[in-house]
Motif scaffolding. Structure first.
Motif, PDB file in Angstrom:
ATOM      1  N   UNK A 148       9.206 -11.369 -30.471  1.00 10.83           N
ATOM      2  CA  UNK A 148       8.802  -9.988 -30.184  1.00 10.83           C
ATOM      3  C   UNK A 148       9.161  -9.577 -28.768  1.00 10.83           C
ATOM      4  N   UNK A 149       9.419  -8.294 -28.599  1.00  7.86           N
ATOM      5  CA  UNK A 149       9.625  -7.683 -27.292  1.00  7.86           C
ATOM      6  C   UNK A 149       8.421  -6.813 -26.957  1.00  7.86           C
ATOM      7  N   UNK A 150       8.306  -6.388 -25.696  1.00  5.69           N
ATOM      8  CA  UNK A 150       7.291  -5.387 -25.369  1.00  5.69           C
ATOM      9  C   UNK A 150       7.552  -4.098 -26.155  1.00  5.69           C
ATOM     10  N   UNK A 151       6.525  -3.301 -26.427  1.00  7.59           N
ATOM     11  CA  UNK A 151       5.145  -3.446 -25.938  1.00  7.59           C
ATOM     12  C   UNK A 151       4.238  -4.286 -26.833  1.00  7.59           C
ATOM     13  N   UNK A 152       4.666  -4.553 -28.087  1.00 10.89           N
ATOM     14  CA  UNK A 152       3.780  -5.297 -28.994  1.00 10.89           C
ATOM     15  C   UNK A 152       3.505  -6.692 -28.446  1.00 10.89           C
ATOM     16  N   UNK A 153       4.543  -7.360 -27.943  1.00  3.16           N
ATOM     17  CA  UNK A 153       4.370  -8.694 -27.373  1.00  3.16           C
ATOM     18  C   UNK A 153       3.306  -8.683 -26.276  1.00  3.16           C
ATOM     19  N   UNK A 154       3.390  -7.707 -25.382  1.00  2.00           N
ATOM     20  CA  UNK A 154       2.459  -7.654 -24.258  1.00  2.00           C
ATOM     21  C   UNK A 154       1.028  -7.402 -24.722  1.00  2.00           C
ATOM     22  N   UNK A 155       0.879  -6.619 -25.780  1.00  2.00           N
ATOM     23  CA  UNK A 155      -0.451  -6.358 -26.330  1.00  2.00           C
ATOM     24  C   UNK A 155      -1.064  -7.643 -26.874  1.00  2.00           C
ATOM     25  N   UNK A 156      -0.284  -8.380 -27.644  1.00  2.00           N
ATOM     26  CA  UNK A 156      -0.771  -9.657 -28.182  1.00  2.00           C
ATOM     27  C   UNK A 156      -1.158 -10.617 -27.056  1.00  2.00           C
ATOM     28  N   UNK A 157      -0.308 -10.700 -26.035  1.00  2.00           N
ATOM     29  CA  UNK A 157      -0.601 -11.611 -24.928  1.00  2.00           C
ATOM     30  C   UNK A 157      -1.896 -11.206 -24.220  1.00  2.00           C
ATOM     31  N   UNK A 158      -2.121  -9.925 -24.103  1.00  2.00           N
ATOM     32  CA  UNK A 158      -3.342  -9.458 -23.445  1.00  2.00           C
ATOM     33  C   UNK A 158      -4.577  -9.881 -24.235  1.00  2.00           C
ATOM     34  N   UNK A 159      -4.468  -9.897 -25.549  1.00  2.00           N
ATOM     35  CA  UNK A 159      -5.586 -10.337 -26.390  1.00  2.00           C
ATOM     36  C   UNK A 159      -5.830 -11.842 -26.268  1.00  2.00           C
TER      37      UNK A 159
END
Length: 395
Positions: free
Chosen positions: A88-99
């Protein structure tokens, strides 16, 4: 025009790169290599260049791209090409990592240390009770990370043999074996997530169901994909790093003696072992979503990119005597856990597992040695995770 060298190549030693990688490294820090299917991809072998490209905005993890570099047939399956986080690329990747980041932070894993020490102590009790020779793969390297990630996720440890075998098949099986094992794991995790909705228990899966699925932040299938990645990554790489690290220490008795004399060297020694061994030969497979200029080369949009942890970690431009194991090395920089936004989520947990395991083994079995010649140890893996199937030791 010089022909692109083949990649990957098979290791013949658990802790040394394949002989042909010397030529690849000498041609670097950026060059073309030829993959198993005849396609070519760019490979980055320099340490500085690896860090540079891993933070480049034109580098993409989208494995569904038609030109994404596939390094082995087993990674052609639909599941492998659509993994959460990894593909995955941002922004979905970054959302998952934040969780997920709070659950794998240094603070979070330090709270797990007393339990880790009890678990490892129990395994070593069993090894000593059994007596030599003992297979450290079966008695420690495989069950330790399995039990730890089971407890962290809330996965029944009674099923550990199933997902140990399945995760191994995903990473090292044939194309058909890998695809079937991945689907089996998806089906298994799908049932676990569904059970957590009806009968929530303790652990990260239950937390994510409550805080993310039931609030609508992520869907059921998204959590299944996330859990699949966590289960495989947390088990496979840590297990292999532990076994390979033990072998490397036993094969370098002068360095092992340093640890016996001064156990406070252990945290730095683990970083040097991670640099030296490079359990995951590649730290990144990517595709360019725009042109990238690096080290005098232009990687064009749509071209595949590989980043070699093995070669970047042994870059002589960064490390003095890069091919020598030196547990007193002042700055054992490495990219074994990657770099940039995709840096390994579980690296804090992996480090503490390795530290506790090495400390317990060195303290309680100080006379440990290999029971067979290192050349006779069965090794699997080329271009992905390096795995030792058996590690017989005596004392």
């Amino acid at each position: 025009m010089t022909e692109a060298p083949p990649y990957p190549q098979k290791r013949t030693c658990p802790y040394e790169p394949p002989a042909g990688y010397q030529e690849i490294g000498e041609r670097g820090p950026v060059l073309k290599v030829r993959l198993f299917d005849g396609r070519e991809a760019w490979m980055v072998t320099g340490y500085r260049e690896s860090r540079e490209i891993l933070t480049h905005p034109n580098l993409s993890s989208q494995r569904t791209h038609p030109n994404f570099p596939i390094v082995a047939p087993r990674f052609r399956s639909q599941i492998a090409r659509s993994l959460a986080l990894i593909a995955m690329d941002p922004p979905v990747h970054d959302t998952y990592r934040r969780y997920l980041n709070p659950h794998f932070s240094l603070k979070a894993v330090r709270r797990m240390r007393p339990e880790l020490e009890r678990i490892v102590s129990g395994y070593v009790d069993d090894i000593l009770e059994q007596g030599p020779p003992a297979d450290l793969v079966a008695s420690l390297a495989v069950p330790l990370p399995s039990l730890v990630i089971c407890r962290h996720l809330g996965v029944p440890y009674a099923d550990h043999e199933f997902f140990q075998d399945s995760s191994g098949a995903v990473m090292l099986g044939t194309e058909e074996e890998s695809a079937k094992a991945a689907q089996d794991l998806v089906d298994y995790i799908d049932r676990l997530v569904a059970d957590q909705v009806k009968n929530p228990t303790e652990g990260l899966l239950a937390t994510l169901v409550r805080e993310r699925v039931q609030t609508g932040d992520i869907g059921h299938d998204e959590l299944v994909s996330i859990a699949l990645v966590l289960l495989i990554a947390a088990h496979e790489t840590t297990s292999s790093s532990l076994a390979l690290g033990i072998i490397t220490l036993l094969e370098h008795p002068d360095q092992l003696a340093l640890l016996h004399a001064d156990p406070s060297l252990l945290p730095g020694a683990i970083e040097e072992l991670l640099r030296f061994i490079a359990t995951t030969d590649l730290v990144a497979t990517r595709v360019a979503k725009g042109d990238i200029d690096i080290a005098g080369h232009r990687i064009k949009e749509g071209e595949g990119v590989l980043v070699s942890g093995t070669l970047a970690n042994r870059d002589g431009a960064v490390h003095t005597r890069a091919d020598v194991l030196d547990l007193r090395r002042e700055n054992p920089h490495h990219v074994t856990f990657g770099f940039g936004i995709h840096q390994c989520l579980g690296q804090n947990l992996a480090r503490i597992e390795l530290e506790v395991a090495f400390h317990e083994l060195l303290t309680r079995i100080p006379g440990m040695r290999l029971a067979v010649d290192v050349a006779d140890l069965p090794i699997l893996g080329a271009g992905t995770v390096q795995r030792v199937l058996e590690l017989p030791v005596e004392w």
